[in-house]
Design a protein around this motif. Structure first.
Motif, PDB file in Angstrom:
ATOM      1  N   TRP A  46     -57.892-143.687  92.961  1.00  8.95           N
ATOM      2  CA  TRP A  46     -58.535-144.788  92.242  1.00  8.95           C
ATOM      3  C   TRP A  46     -58.650-144.361  90.783  1.00  8.95           C
ATOM      4  N   ASP A  47     -57.882-144.991  89.897  1.00  9.70           N
ATOM      5  CA  ASP A  47     -57.811-144.588  88.494  1.00  9.70           C
ATOM      6  C   ASP A  47     -58.438-145.667  87.618  1.00  9.70           C
ATOM      7  N   THR A  48     -59.682-145.444  87.203  1.00 11.65           N
ATOM      8  CA  THR A  48     -60.403-146.443  86.415  1.00 11.65           C
ATOM      9  C   THR A  48     -59.841-146.589  85.000  1.00 11.65           C
ATOM     10  N   GLY A  49     -58.944-145.703  84.598  1.00 14.74           N
ATOM     11  CA  GLY A  49     -58.327-145.814  83.278  1.00 14.74           C
ATOM     12  C   GLY A  49     -56.976-146.496  83.293  1.00 14.74           C
ATOM     13  N   ALA A  50     -56.495-146.859  84.476  1.00 13.55           N
ATOM     14  CA  ALA A  50     -55.176-147.487  84.592  1.00 13.55           C
ATOM     15  C   ALA A  50     -55.315-149.004  84.648  1.00 13.55           C
ATOM     16  N   SER A  51     -54.483-149.697  83.898  1.00 11.98           N
ATOM     17  CA  SER A  51     -54.538-151.161  83.933  1.00 11.98           C
ATOM     18  C   SER A  51     -53.740-151.724  85.095  1.00 11.98           C
ATOM     19  N   SER A  52     -52.682-151.049  85.484  1.00 17.38           N
ATOM     20  CA  SER A  52     -51.874-151.529  86.600  1.00 17.38           C
ATOM     21  C   SER A  52     -51.884-150.507  87.730  1.00 17.38           C
ATOM     22  N   SER A  53     -51.286-150.875  88.829  1.00 19.94           N
ATOM     23  CA  SER A  53     -51.182-149.965  89.965  1.00 19.94           C
ATOM     24  C   SER A  53     -49.753-149.441  90.048  1.00 19.94           C
ATOM     25  N   VAL A  54     -49.622-148.267  90.650  1.00 22.55           N
ATOM     26  CA  VAL A  54     -48.349-147.555  90.660  1.00 22.55           C
ATOM     27  C   VAL A  54     -48.107-146.998  92.058  1.00 22.55           C
ATOM     28  N   PHE A 111     -50.894-137.790  96.606  1.00 18.82           N
ATOM     29  CA  PHE A 111     -51.060-139.215  96.869  1.00 18.82           C
ATOM     30  C   PHE A 111     -49.782-139.945  96.462  1.00 18.82           C
ATOM     31  N   ASP A 112     -49.571-141.136  97.029  1.00 16.20           N
ATOM     32  CA  ASP A 112     -48.382-141.940  96.717  1.00 16.20           C
ATOM     33  C   ASP A 112     -48.714-143.228  95.986  1.00 16.20           C
ATOM     34  N   VAL A 113     -50.006-143.503  95.800  1.00 17.20           N
ATOM     35  CA  VAL A 113     -50.448-144.750  95.172  1.00 17.20           C
ATOM     36  C   VAL A 113     -51.508-144.434  94.139  1.00 17.20           C
ATOM     37  N   LEU A 114     -51.422-145.108  93.010  1.00 17.65           N
ATOM     38  CA  LEU A 114     -52.459-145.060  91.992  1.00 17.65           C
ATOM     39  C   LEU A 114     -52.974-146.493  91.867  1.00 17.65           C
ATOM     40  N   LEU A 115     -54.241-146.696  92.201  1.00 14.44           N
ATOM     41  CA  LEU A 115     -54.835-148.031  92.130  1.00 14.44           C
ATOM     42  C   LEU A 115     -55.506-148.206  90.777  1.00 14.44           C
ATOM     43  N   GLY A 116     -55.163-149.277  90.079  1.00 16.84           N
ATOM     44  CA  GLY A 116     -55.711-149.541  88.756  1.00 16.84           C
ATOM     45  C   GLY A 116     -56.474-150.843  88.699  1.00 16.84           C
ATOM     46  N   LEU A 117     -56.776-151.269  87.491  1.00 18.11           N
ATOM     47  CA  LEU A 117     -57.606-152.435  87.225  1.00 18.11           C
ATOM     48  C   LEU A 117     -57.123-153.689  87.939  1.00 18.11           C
ATOM     49  N   VAL A 118     -55.820-153.852  88.073  1.00 16.93           N
ATOM     50  CA  VAL A 118     -55.270-155.040  88.739  1.00 16.93           C
ATOM     51  C   VAL A 118     -55.810-155.173  90.174  1.00 16.93           C
ATOM     52  N   VAL A 119     -56.140-154.070  90.821  1.00 13.28           N
ATOM     53  CA  VAL A 119     -56.747-154.099  92.159  1.00 13.28           C
ATOM     54  C   VAL A 119     -58.260-154.264  92.051  1.00 13.28           C
ATOM     55  N   PHE A 120     -58.895-153.533  91.143  1.00 15.43           N
ATOM     56  CA  PHE A 120     -60.350-153.567  91.014  1.00 15.43           C
ATOM     57  C   PHE A 120     -60.861-154.973  90.719  1.00 15.43           C
ATOM     58  N   LEU A 121     -60.086-155.761  89.970  1.00 21.35           N
ATOM     59  CA  LEU A 121     -60.517-157.097  89.586  1.00 21.35           C
ATOM     60  C   LEU A 121     -60.532-158.093  90.746  1.00 21.35           C
ATOM     61  N   HIS A 122     -60.071-157.670  91.908  1.00 25.64           N
ATOM     62  CA  HIS A 122     -60.163-158.518  93.096  1.00 25.64           C
ATOM     63  C   HIS A 122     -61.567-158.478  93.703  1.00 25.64           C
ATOM     64  N   GLY A 123     -62.405-157.553  93.255  1.00 24.20           N
ATOM     65  CA  GLY A 123     -63.725-157.418  93.872  1.00 24.20           C
ATOM     66  C   GLY A 123     -64.692-156.681  92.975  1.00 24.20           C
ATOM     67  N   ASP A 124     -65.654-156.041  93.616  1.00 21.73           N
ATOM     68  CA  ASP A 124     -66.679-155.267  92.921  1.00 21.73           C
ATOM     69  C   ASP A 124     -66.501-153.795  93.278  1.00 21.73           C
ATOM     70  N   LEU A 125     -66.367-152.947  92.270  1.00 24.46           N
ATOM     71  CA  LEU A 125     -66.182-151.516  92.457  1.00 24.46           C
ATOM     72  C   LEU A 125     -67.375-150.792  91.853  1.00 24.46           C
ATOM     73  N   SER A 126     -67.944-149.847  92.599  1.00 25.32           N
ATOM     74  CA  SER A 126     -69.050-149.076  92.038  1.00 25.32           C
ATOM     75  C   SER A 126     -68.973-147.620  92.479  1.00 25.32           C
ATOM     76  N   PHE A 127     -69.474-146.769  91.604  1.00 27.59           N
ATOM     77  CA  PHE A 127     -69.602-145.346  91.868  1.00 27.59           C
ATOM     78  C   PHE A 127     -71.046-144.967  91.598  1.00 27.59           C
ATOM     79  N   LYS A 128     -71.598-144.073  92.412  1.00 27.42           N
ATOM     80  CA  LYS A 128     -72.950-143.593  92.171  1.00 27.42           C
ATOM     81  C   LYS A 128     -73.125-142.236  92.833  1.00 27.42           C
ATOM     82  N   LEU A 129     -74.176-141.549  92.412  1.00 25.17           N
ATOM     83  CA  LEU A 129     -74.553-140.290  93.044  1.00 25.17           C
ATOM     84  C   LEU A 129     -75.741-140.536  93.962  1.00 25.17           C
ATOM     85  N   VAL A 130     -75.644-140.068  95.199  1.00 22.56           N
ATOM     86  CA  VAL A 130     -76.729-140.160  96.160  1.00 22.56           C
ATOM     87  C   VAL A 130     -76.943-138.758  96.710  1.00 22.56           C
TER      88      VAL A 130
END
Length: 140
Positions: A46-54, A111-130
């Motif tokens: 999951w690459d939050t700096g990528a605009s597209s997926s690869v 890994f064989d896939v890099l997921l970028g913004l084009v995927v994230f914009l389909h929903g809600d993505l969050s990261f947190k420390l618990v």
């Protein structure tokens, strides 16, 4: 409106979020072809700096994907031409993303896939420390 979601907890503070995914040649799940395309289980970063997926060139070949175009891709090493493909992603907990245009690259390790913004914009993505563990959630 119904939704699909998943949350994954990683031990400690992690520098990369890598999850399981299944990649399919694109098809409409509401009217699937017969036979339904076979997907390949792999890992996705999951690459939050990528605009597209690869996807890796090796994965594109294993899936028998046919290019739908060619684009210039900007990356850390400059720019280079890349083939594009149309795929479906099945993320954890049966969270599906249909008809994603991905570019091809040769430079993957673990890994064989890099997921970028084009995927994230389909929903809600969050990261947190618990409790000092990294949690990642995605919901459509």
């Amino acid at each position: 409106m119904p939704f699909k979601a998943f949350t994954i907890t990683f031990s400690g503070r992690v520098r990369q979020i890598i999850t399981d995914t299944v990649v399919y040649p694109a098809f409409d799940p509401a009217a699937p072809p017969n036979p339904v395309p076979v997907g390949i289980n792999t890992k996705a970063l999951w690459d939050t700096g990528a605009s597209s997926s690869v996807i890796s060139a090796q994965l594109a070949q294993r899936l028998g994907l046919i290019p739908v175009g060619k684009v210039q891709v900007g990356h850390a090493g400059g720019t280079s031409p890349s083939l594009t493909y149309l795929v479906n992603f099945m993320l954890p907990n049966a969270v599906g993303i249909i008809g994603v245009v991905v570019t091809e690259a040769q430079i993957f390790s673990g890994f064989d896939v890099l997921l970028g913004l084009v995927v994230f914009l389909h929903g809600d993505l969050s990261f947190k420390l618990v409790d000092d563990n990294t949690c990642m959630s995605f919901r459509i």
